[in-house]
Design an enzyme around this catalytic site. Sequence first.
Site, PDB file in Angstrom:
ATOM      1  N   GLU A 146       0.826  -1.219   0.000  1.00  7.28           N
ATOM      2  CA  GLU A 146       0.000   0.000   0.000  1.00  7.28           C
ATOM      3  C   GLU A 146       0.857   1.264   0.000  1.00  7.28           C
ATOM      4  O   GLU A 146       0.490   2.261  -0.609  1.00  7.28           O
ATOM      5  CB  GLU A 146      -0.927   0.014   1.209  1.00  7.28           C
ATOM      6  CG  GLU A 146      -2.000  -1.042   1.174  1.00  7.28           C
ATOM      7  CD  GLU A 146      -2.844  -1.003   2.427  1.00  7.28           C
ATOM      8  OE1 GLU A 146      -3.918  -0.377   2.379  1.00  7.28           O
ATOM      9  OE2 GLU A 146      -2.423  -1.580   3.447  1.00  7.28           O
TER      10      GLU A 146
ATOM     11  N   LYS B 175     -10.241   5.722   2.822  1.00  3.50           N
ATOM     12  CA  LYS B 175      -9.484   5.176   1.704  1.00  3.50           C
ATOM     13  C   LYS B 175     -10.467   4.552   0.732  1.00  3.50           C
ATOM     14  O   LYS B 175     -11.329   3.764   1.129  1.00  3.50           O
ATOM     15  CB  LYS B 175      -8.507   4.111   2.202  1.00  3.50           C
ATOM     16  CG  LYS B 175      -7.695   3.456   1.096  1.00  3.50           C
ATOM     17  CD  LYS B 175      -6.839   2.313   1.625  1.00  3.50           C
ATOM     18  CE  LYS B 175      -5.646   2.876   2.346  1.00  3.50           C
ATOM     19  NZ  LYS B 175      -4.662   1.824   2.684  1.00  3.50           N
TER      20      LYS B 175
END
Length: 117
Positions: free
Chosen positions: A20, A97
């Site tokens: 990520e 997110k």
Amino acid sequence: MYIYLEGVRLFAHHGVDPQETVVGANFIVDLRLKTDFTHAAQTDELDGTVSYADIHETVKEEMKIPSKLLEHVCERIGQRLFNEFPSIIEIAIRLSKENPPMGGDCKNIGVEVHYVR
């Protein structure tokens, strides 16, 4: 009296999974800032309020710093806003997110915090 920025979309590198922080993702930031802008309302002058353009720039700068946890990002944003804008009394931050990598179909995940000076 509140100033708010809603739906600020930024690309950043936050996440627990090492991938990520390499690949990055889109994030949405919503802010609600309590302040007294009576003077600005009466005089039509920026010096009596908090510039949302300056707030936006501060959030962009903090979002550029990779973190594992969204909670940590919110803490940094909140502390920096209090430090740089003394007239802010309270801060509400919602950070999410988009399309998180968690093995399921989910539009957004995130955290919401509320700080009081």
